[in-house]
Design a protein around this motif. Structure first.
Motif, short mmCIF file in Angstrom:
data_model
loop_
_atom_site.label_atom_id
_atom_site.label_comp_id
_atom_site.label_asym_id
_atom_site.label_seq_id
_atom_site.Cartn_x
_atom_site.Cartn_y
_atom_site.Cartn_z
N ILE A 155 0.83 -1.20 0.00
CA ILE A 155 0.00 0.00 0.00
C ILE A 155 0.87 1.26 0.00
O ILE A 155 0.62 2.20 -0.77
CB ILE A 155 -0.94 0.00 1.22
N ASP A 156 1.89 1.27 0.85
CA ASP A 156 2.76 2.45 0.93
C ASP A 156 3.42 2.75 -0.41
O ASP A 156 3.64 3.92 -0.76
CB ASP A 156 3.83 2.24 2.00
N LEU A 157 3.73 1.70 -1.16
CA LEU A 157 4.43 1.87 -2.43
C LEU A 157 3.51 2.32 -3.55
O LEU A 157 3.87 3.17 -4.37
CB LEU A 157 5.11 0.55 -2.81
N TYR A 158 2.30 1.77 -3.60
CA TYR A 158 1.44 1.96 -4.77
C TYR A 158 0.31 2.96 -4.59
O TYR A 158 -0.34 3.34 -5.56
CB TYR A 158 0.86 0.61 -5.22
N VAL A 159 0.04 3.37 -3.36
CA VAL A 159 -1.02 4.36 -3.13
C VAL A 159 -0.34 5.67 -2.72
O VAL A 159 0.24 5.76 -1.65
CB VAL A 159 -2.02 3.90 -2.05
N ASN A 160 -0.42 6.65 -3.60
CA ASN A 160 0.32 7.89 -3.39
C ASN A 160 -0.47 9.06 -3.96
O ASN A 160 -1.65 8.92 -4.28
CB ASN A 160 1.72 7.78 -4.02
N GLU A 161 0.19 10.20 -4.12
CA GLU A 161 -0.50 11.40 -4.60
C GLU A 161 -1.20 11.18 -5.94
O GLU A 161 -2.25 11.76 -6.22
CB GLU A 161 0.50 12.55 -4.76
N PHE A 162 -0.63 10.32 -6.79
CA PHE A 162 -1.22 10.08 -8.10
C PHE A 162 -2.50 9.25 -8.00
O PHE A 162 -3.32 9.26 -8.92
CB PHE A 162 -0.23 9.38 -9.02
N SER A 163 -2.66 8.53 -6.90
CA SER A 163 -3.90 7.77 -6.68
C SER A 163 -5.06 8.72 -6.41
O SER A 163 -6.20 8.44 -6.80
CB SER A 163 -3.74 6.80 -5.52
N ALA A 164 -4.79 9.83 -5.75
CA ALA A 164 -5.83 10.81 -5.49
C ALA A 164 -6.11 11.66 -6.73
O ALA A 164 -7.27 11.98 -7.03
CB ALA A 164 -5.43 11.71 -4.33
N SER A 165 -5.06 11.99 -7.49
CA SER A 165 -5.22 12.80 -8.69
C SER A 165 -3.98 12.67 -9.56
O SER A 165 -2.86 12.88 -9.07
CB SER A 165 -5.45 14.27 -8.32
N LEU A 166 -4.17 12.37 -10.84
CA LEU A 166 -3.02 12.20 -11.73
C LEU A 166 -2.17 13.45 -11.82
O LEU A 166 -0.94 13.38 -11.79
CB LEU A 166 -3.50 11.82 -13.14
N GLY A 167 -2.81 14.59 -11.98
CA GLY A 167 -2.06 15.82 -12.17
C GLY A 167 -1.31 15.83 -13.49
O GLY A 167 -1.32 14.86 -14.25
N GLU A 168 -0.65 16.94 -13.78
CA GLU A 168 0.04 17.09 -15.06
C GLU A 168 1.19 16.10 -15.21
O GLU A 168 1.39 15.54 -16.29
CB GLU A 168 0.56 18.52 -15.21
N ASP A 169 1.95 15.84 -14.14
CA ASP A 169 3.04 14.87 -14.23
C ASP A 169 2.51 13.49 -14.58
O ASP A 169 3.14 12.76 -15.36
CB ASP A 169 3.80 14.81 -12.91
N GLY A 170 1.38 13.13 -14.00
CA GLY A 170 0.80 11.83 -14.29
C GLY A 170 0.38 11.71 -15.75
O GLY A 170 0.68 10.70 -16.42
N TYR A 171 -0.31 12.72 -16.23
CA TYR A 171 -0.74 12.67 -17.63
C TYR A 171 0.46 12.61 -18.58
O TYR A 171 0.46 11.85 -19.56
CB TYR A 171 -1.60 13.90 -17.96
N GLN A 172 1.49 13.40 -18.30
CA GLN A 172 2.65 13.40 -19.18
C GLN A 172 3.37 12.05 -19.16
O GLN A 172 3.89 11.59 -20.19
CB GLN A 172 3.61 14.52 -18.80
N ALA A 173 3.41 11.41 -18.00
CA ALA A 173 4.03 10.09 -17.90
C ALA A 173 3.30 9.08 -18.78
O ALA A 173 3.92 8.27 -19.49
CB ALA A 173 4.04 9.62 -16.45
N ILE A 174 1.96 9.11 -18.73
CA ILE A 174 1.16 8.18 -19.53
C ILE A 174 1.35 8.44 -21.02
O ILE A 174 1.55 7.50 -21.82
CB ILE A 174 -0.33 8.33 -19.15
N GLU A 175 1.33 9.70 -21.40
CA GLU A 175 1.50 10.04 -22.81
C GLU A 175 2.88 9.65 -23.31
O GLU A 175 3.04 9.20 -24.45
CB GLU A 175 1.26 11.54 -23.00
N ASN A 176 3.90 9.80 -22.45
CA ASN A 176 5.25 9.42 -22.85
C ASN A 176 5.36 7.92 -23.05
O ASN A 176 5.90 7.46 -24.06
CB ASN A 176 6.25 9.90 -21.79
N LEU A 177 4.84 7.15 -22.10
CA LEU A 177 4.91 5.69 -22.19
C LEU A 177 4.18 5.18 -23.42
O LEU A 177 4.74 4.42 -24.23
CB LEU A 177 4.32 5.05 -20.94
N LEU A 178 2.94 5.58 -23.58
CA LEU A 178 2.13 5.04 -24.66
C LEU A 178 2.54 5.61 -26.01
O LEU A 178 2.43 4.93 -27.04
CB LEU A 178 0.64 5.28 -24.39
N GLY A 179 3.04 6.84 -26.02
CA GLY A 179 3.55 7.40 -27.27
C GLY A 179 4.78 6.65 -27.75
O GLY A 179 4.91 6.33 -28.94
#
Length: 276
Positions: A234-258
């Motif tokens: 839980i400590d490892l996988y539940v973090n700030e991005f679990s509450a909200s992706l935010g811009e860093d989260g979206y950019q990470a997804i776009e980078n990976l899938l792109g």
């Protein structure tokens, strides 16, 4: 509302409050507990419930029918998949070898293929899809040359006397600077994604505020994990991005899938649908 997510501690922790009626205004949930390899295929085949936890690697296949919910998922740092071997060896020794993976439609698999593309001269490995729980025993027995493992294996692989060849999360973060997109919450496009996002985010925040209250539910589904391992998970996988992706989260997804789309690892799709 019907929902499917895994019995892993991070998912049960995240959704405890919503499942147990703690979120004001949120509909009751009928839960199907299923590992992510199953929900990935359900989403692609459109045979699953209207809300699901899937791998980010599945998004290119499903974004016409489902919308990404920017809360409730798993994305972070220091939590990547691991490549394990029976004996200590160099990365180049994987060339031409057989590697067991838990799914070929997972973020872990995409990271592995992007890594081998960069590190191996010919990028020739044989992939063997295998149940997650069978991978480490298979590596230990010499049935496969290496194994790609996720989740709690990070904390338990030493008990199989296995060696870490590569932490793919560490490689990804150094290579890109982004956190790792692991598991995504998706909802059918005819649903109100704004309210689902709100309810999922409130469920995460409730669990953070009442961690002791979640323990019985988490351990009931923890697949024989010890409480200390479940807590570490839980400590490892539940973090700030679990509450909200935010811009860093979206950019990470776009980078990976792109990058994955550019290498032909996923079908071509409209990257703008990740945010819409």
């Amino acid at each position: 509302m019907n929902i499917a997510f895994s019995p892993c501690p991070n998912d049960t922790f995240v959704f405890y409050a919503w499942v147990h009626g703690k979120i004001e205004g949120a509909p009751s949930l009928k839960v199907t507990y299923a590992d992510i390899d199953k929900t990935n295929y359900w989403a692609v085949d459109q045979t699953g419930p209207e809300v699901m936890k899937v791998s980010y690697a599945a998004l290119p296949y499903v974004l016409d029918q489902y919308r990404l919910v920017p809360s409730g998922g798993a994305l972070g740092r220091g939590c990547g998949p691991l490549v394990l071997t029976k004996e200590k060896q160099e990365i180049q020794s994987l060339e031409g070898k057989t590697v067991a993976v838990p799914s070929d439609r997972s973020t872990a698999y995409l990271l592995f293929r992007l890594w081998t593309e960069q590190k191996l001269a010919q990028n020739k490995v044989t992939i063997q899809v295998m149940s997650f729980e069978d991978i480490m025993p298979a590596v230990q027995a010499g049935e496969v040359d290496a194994g790609l493992v996720i989740h709690e294996a990070r904390f338990t692989y030493q008990t199989y006397d296995l060696h870490l060849l590569q932490d793919l999360g560490e490689w990804w973060e150094k290579d890109t600077g982004f956190p790792i997109p692991l598991g995504a919450i998706i909802a059918k496009r005819d649903l109100d994604a704004t309210t689902i996002t709100k309810w999922a985010s409130e469920s995460v925040k409730y669990a953070w505020a009442h961690p002791e209250e979640t323990k019985e539910y988490v351990m009931e589904h923890a697949q024989e994990l010890s409480e200390s391992v479940a807590n570490a998970h839980i400590d490892l996988y539940v973090n700030e991005f679990s509450a909200s992706l935010g811009e860093d989260g979206y950019q990470a997804i776009e980078n990976l899938l792109g990058r994955a789309m550019g290498q032909g690892l996923v079908p071509e799709f409209d990257l703008s649908k990740i945010r819409n």
